[in-house]
Design a protein around this motif. Sequence first.
Motif, PDB file in Angstrom:
ATOM      1  N   VAL A   8      -5.111   0.456  -1.926  1.00  0.00           N
ATOM      2  CA  VAL A   8      -3.742   0.226  -1.441  1.00  0.00           C
ATOM      3  C   VAL A   8      -2.856  -0.610  -2.304  1.00  0.00           C
ATOM      4  O   VAL A   8      -3.318  -1.824  -2.572  1.00  0.00           O
ATOM      5  CB  VAL A   8      -3.741  -0.079  -0.168  1.00  0.00           C
ATOM      6  CG1 VAL A   8      -2.260  -0.118   0.346  1.00  0.00           C
ATOM      7  CG2 VAL A   8      -4.529   0.987   0.717  1.00  0.00           C
ATOM      8  N   LEU A   9      -1.626  -0.342  -2.721  1.00  0.00           N
ATOM      9  CA  LEU A   9      -0.720  -0.977  -3.174  1.00  0.00           C
ATOM     10  C   LEU A   9       0.543  -1.611  -2.324  1.00  0.00           C
ATOM     11  O   LEU A   9       0.908  -0.530  -1.792  1.00  0.00           O
ATOM     12  CB  LEU A   9      -0.146  -0.704  -4.555  1.00  0.00           C
ATOM     13  CG  LEU A   9       1.108  -1.487  -5.199  1.00  0.00           C
ATOM     14  CD1 LEU A   9       0.356  -2.752  -5.865  1.00  0.00           C
ATOM     15  CD2 LEU A   9       1.909  -0.632  -6.313  1.00  0.00           C
ATOM     16  N   GLU A  10       0.550  -2.754  -2.064  1.00  0.00           N
ATOM     17  CA  GLU A  10       1.749  -3.216  -1.133  1.00  0.00           C
ATOM     18  C   GLU A  10       2.659  -4.064  -1.980  1.00  0.00           C
ATOM     19  O   GLU A  10       2.365  -4.772  -2.765  1.00  0.00           O
ATOM     20  CB  GLU A  10       1.301  -4.230  -0.015  1.00  0.00           C
ATOM     21  CG  GLU A  10       2.376  -4.656   0.838  1.00  0.00           C
ATOM     22  CD  GLU A  10       2.076  -5.621   2.057  1.00  0.00           C
ATOM     23  OE1 GLU A  10       2.535  -5.475   3.153  1.00  0.00           O
ATOM     24  OE2 GLU A  10       1.518  -6.597   1.522  1.00  0.00           O
ATOM     25  N   ILE A  11       4.029  -3.647  -1.792  1.00  0.00           N
ATOM     26  CA  ILE A  11       5.267  -4.403  -2.527  1.00  0.00           C
ATOM     27  C   ILE A  11       5.975  -5.271  -1.378  1.00  0.00           C
ATOM     28  O   ILE A  11       6.102  -4.678  -0.574  1.00  0.00           O
ATOM     29  CB  ILE A  11       6.248  -3.378  -3.155  1.00  0.00           C
ATOM     30  CG1 ILE A  11       5.481  -2.534  -3.985  1.00  0.00           C
ATOM     31  CG2 ILE A  11       6.927  -4.266  -4.146  1.00  0.00           C
ATOM     32  CD1 ILE A  11       4.847  -2.563  -4.999  1.00  0.00           C
ATOM     33  N   GLY A  12       5.798  -6.688  -1.600  1.00  0.00           N
ATOM     34  CA  GLY A  12       6.553  -7.583  -0.782  1.00  0.00           C
ATOM     35  C   GLY A  12       5.456  -7.953   0.189  1.00  0.00           C
ATOM     36  O   GLY A  12       5.201  -7.774   1.449  1.00  0.00           O
ATOM     37  N   THR A  13       4.544  -8.983  -0.130  1.00  0.00           N
ATOM     38  CA  THR A  13       3.477  -9.435   0.575  1.00  0.00           C
ATOM     39  C   THR A  13       4.031 -10.378   1.885  1.00  0.00           C
ATOM     40  O   THR A  13       3.546 -10.373   2.813  1.00  0.00           O
ATOM     41  CB  THR A  13       2.933 -10.595  -0.176  1.00  0.00           C
ATOM     42  OG1 THR A  13       2.474  -9.958  -1.556  1.00  0.00           O
ATOM     43  CG2 THR A  13       1.431 -11.174   0.194  1.00  0.00           C
ATOM     44  N   GLY A  14       5.379 -11.124   1.222  1.00  0.00           N
ATOM     45  CA  GLY A  14       5.959 -11.807   2.720  1.00  0.00           C
ATOM     46  C   GLY A  14       4.930 -12.854   3.104  1.00  0.00           C
ATOM     47  O   GLY A  14       4.340 -13.571   2.520  1.00  0.00           O
ATOM     48  N   SER A  15       4.863 -12.835   4.564  1.00  0.00           N
ATOM     49  CA  SER A  15       4.075 -13.719   5.008  1.00  0.00           C
ATOM     50  C   SER A  15       2.338 -13.167   4.845  1.00  0.00           C
ATOM     51  O   SER A  15       1.312 -13.869   5.293  1.00  0.00           O
ATOM     52  CB  SER A  15       4.400 -13.512   6.800  1.00  0.00           C
ATOM     53  OG  SER A  15       3.804 -12.306   7.104  1.00  0.00           O
ATOM     54  N   GLY A  16       2.233 -12.006   4.624  1.00  0.00           N
ATOM     55  CA  GLY A  16       0.783 -11.593   4.388  1.00  0.00           C
ATOM     56  C   GLY A  16       0.125 -10.780   5.616  1.00  0.00           C
ATOM     57  O   GLY A  16      -0.673 -10.308   5.534  1.00  0.00           O
ATOM     58  N   TYR A  17       1.103 -10.832   6.722  1.00  0.00           N
ATOM     59  CA  TYR A  17       0.531 -10.162   7.750  1.00  0.00           C
ATOM     60  C   TYR A  17       0.385  -8.613   7.581  1.00  0.00           C
ATOM     61  O   TYR A  17      -0.739  -8.123   7.932  1.00  0.00           O
ATOM     62  CB  TYR A  17       1.561 -10.231   9.012  1.00  0.00           C
ATOM     63  CG  TYR A  17       1.449  -9.549  10.378  1.00  0.00           C
ATOM     64  CD1 TYR A  17       0.362  -9.994  11.011  1.00  0.00           C
ATOM     65  CD2 TYR A  17       2.033  -8.425  10.798  1.00  0.00           C
ATOM     66  CE1 TYR A  17      -0.268  -9.419  12.248  1.00  0.00           C
ATOM     67  CE2 TYR A  17       1.642  -7.871  11.861  1.00  0.00           C
ATOM     68  CZ  TYR A  17       0.605  -8.306  12.767  1.00  0.00           C
ATOM     69  OH  TYR A  17       0.042  -7.770  13.815  1.00  0.00           O
ATOM     70  N   SER A  18       1.210  -7.805   7.303  1.00  0.00           N
ATOM     71  CA  SER A  18       0.988  -6.310   6.844  1.00  0.00           C
ATOM     72  C   SER A  18      -0.184  -6.038   5.827  1.00  0.00           C
ATOM     73  O   SER A  18      -1.001  -5.094   6.132  1.00  0.00           O
ATOM     74  CB  SER A  18       2.080  -5.595   6.482  1.00  0.00           C
ATOM     75  OG  SER A  18       2.942  -6.274   5.329  1.00  0.00           O
ATOM     76  N   ALA A  19      -0.432  -6.863   5.047  1.00  0.00           N
ATOM     77  CA  ALA A  19      -1.533  -6.818   4.087  1.00  0.00           C
ATOM     78  C   ALA A  19      -2.802  -6.926   5.003  1.00  0.00           C
ATOM     79  O   ALA A  19      -3.836  -6.136   4.838  1.00  0.00           O
ATOM     80  CB  ALA A  19      -1.485  -7.655   2.842  1.00  0.00           C
ATOM     81  N   ALA A  20      -2.924  -7.859   5.731  1.00  0.00           N
ATOM     82  CA  ALA A  20      -3.904  -8.288   6.504  1.00  0.00           C
ATOM     83  C   ALA A  20      -4.358  -7.030   7.437  1.00  0.00           C
ATOM     84  O   ALA A  20      -5.590  -6.787   7.581  1.00  0.00           O
ATOM     85  CB  ALA A  20      -3.846  -9.465   7.463  1.00  0.00           C
ATOM     86  N   ILE A  21      -3.190  -6.400   8.013  1.00  0.00           N
ATOM     87  CA  ILE A  21      -3.688  -5.253   8.940  1.00  0.00           C
ATOM     88  C   ILE A  21      -4.272  -4.016   7.967  1.00  0.00           C
ATOM     89  O   ILE A  21      -5.102  -3.620   8.443  1.00  0.00           O
ATOM     90  CB  ILE A  21      -2.203  -4.890   9.508  1.00  0.00           C
ATOM     91  CG1 ILE A  21      -1.641  -5.753  10.390  1.00  0.00           C
ATOM     92  CG2 ILE A  21      -2.382  -3.385  10.116  1.00  0.00           C
ATOM     93  CD1 ILE A  21      -2.439  -6.274  11.660  1.00  0.00           C
ATOM     94  N   LEU A  22      -3.503  -3.933   7.078  1.00  0.00           N
ATOM     95  CA  LEU A  22      -3.972  -2.624   6.049  1.00  0.00           C
ATOM     96  C   LEU A  22      -5.417  -3.005   5.636  1.00  0.00           C
ATOM     97  O   LEU A  22      -6.074  -1.926   5.339  1.00  0.00           O
ATOM     98  CB  LEU A  22      -3.012  -2.570   4.707  1.00  0.00           C
ATOM     99  CG  LEU A  22      -1.568  -2.250   5.004  1.00  0.00           C
ATOM    100  CD1 LEU A  22      -0.825  -2.107   3.684  1.00  0.00           C
ATOM    101  CD2 LEU A  22      -1.355  -1.060   6.062  1.00  0.00           C
ATOM    102  N   SER A  23      -5.732  -4.404   5.200  1.00  0.00           N
ATOM    103  CA  SER A  23      -6.912  -4.656   4.660  1.00  0.00           C
ATOM    104  C   SER A  23      -8.177  -4.205   5.678  1.00  0.00           C
ATOM    105  O   SER A  23      -9.156  -4.154   5.190  1.00  0.00           O
ATOM    106  CB  SER A  23      -6.967  -5.979   4.177  1.00  0.00           C
ATOM    107  OG  SER A  23      -7.218  -6.701   5.442  1.00  0.00           O
ATOM    108  N   ARG A  24      -8.011  -4.077   6.831  1.00  0.00           N
ATOM    109  CA  ARG A  24      -9.014  -3.829   7.788  1.00  0.00           C
ATOM    110  C   ARG A  24      -9.181  -2.218   7.824  1.00  0.00           C
ATOM    111  O   ARG A  24     -10.012  -1.802   8.659  1.00  0.00           O
ATOM    112  CB  ARG A  24      -8.490  -4.381   9.094  1.00  0.00           C
ATOM    113  CG  ARG A  24      -8.230  -5.949   9.395  1.00  0.00           C
ATOM    114  CD  ARG A  24      -8.056  -6.480  10.577  1.00  0.00           C
ATOM    115  NE  ARG A  24      -9.302  -6.325  11.436  1.00  0.00           N
ATOM    116  CZ  ARG A  24      -9.926  -7.465  11.451  1.00  0.00           C
ATOM    117  NH1 ARG A  24      -9.976  -8.331  10.771  1.00  0.00           N
ATOM    118  NH2 ARG A  24     -11.307  -7.301  12.153  1.00  0.00           N
ATOM    119  N   MET A  25      -8.278  -1.531   7.299  1.00  0.00           N
ATOM    120  CA  MET A  25      -8.351  -0.103   7.220  1.00  0.00           C
ATOM    121  C   MET A  25      -8.584   0.561   5.918  1.00  0.00           C
ATOM    122  O   MET A  25      -8.893   1.634   5.768  1.00  0.00           O
ATOM    123  CB  MET A  25      -7.066   0.533   7.631  1.00  0.00           C
ATOM    124  CG  MET A  25      -6.349  -0.191   9.001  1.00  0.00           C
ATOM    125  SD  MET A  25      -4.642   0.311   9.493  1.00  0.00           S
ATOM    126  CE  MET A  25      -4.838   2.085   9.549  1.00  0.00           C
TER     127      MET A  25
END
Length: 226
Positions: A91-108
């Motif tokens: 998965v690629l995410e653009i806009g890490t920001g706080s990191g919250y959404s990346a943490a959610i995605l990383s569990r999936m």
Amino acid sequence: MYTDYSKADLDDRLAEREWMVQTQLIGRDIADEEVINGMLIVPRHKYVMEEKQEYAYYDTALEIGVGQTISQPYIVALMAEALELKSSDNVLEIGTGSGYSAAILSRMAEHIYTIERHEELAHIAKERFQSQGYGNIEVRVGDGTLGWTENAPFDAILVTAGGPVIPDTLIDQLAIGGRLVMPVGDKAEQKLLRVKKTVTSELIEENLGSVRFVPLIGTKGWRELN
Ligand code: SAM
């Protein structure tokens, strides 16, 4: 992969997360169990500044510094669900920001590559991932509108800032069968689009609703704001 949180961490403000999930996600239209579980587990209050932690489980976006925001919980859930992730996905995410959404995605998914243009935000997010044991998230500082060619193709791409069009670079880096979710429109309002790339490389586009995101600034986004 990620390591799990300790019981003390899981219990920390769990009742508020349960309330958030029940009222803001399940109470609307979020049904994906992995999204719901991730949002029950990941401590959103640890992804915002201390003075905002009190509001971490409210139904709202919050400032995270340098004029940027952590998205509203429902929008994070909607985007994560729309990506239709599988545990083997790249998965690629653009806009890490706080990191919250990346943490959610990383569990999936298998691996998350996330790009942030603000070095200070990328640095803080990286520290959060390290302290919370997320070994499957890689952060890079740069212009995400150009993608991350070395790690392409991606099974899913999430853009968490609003741009005028979907960058062709990101479409090129999307795998066959891949899903891309991005807010597209003007700076005041956007449509949250999901694009699927078929086996014949045809793009199928769906509008998931109206949203308001901070601008995607870069070569294939908006120009730098004054
Ligand atoms: N995913 C984030 C979270 O969970 O906190 C939300 C981030 S915020 C809504 C959007 C982010 O996109 C901001 O941090 C902003 O700096 C970043 N951004 C905007 N344009 C970008 C670009 N071209 N490349 C990388 N990051 C960008």
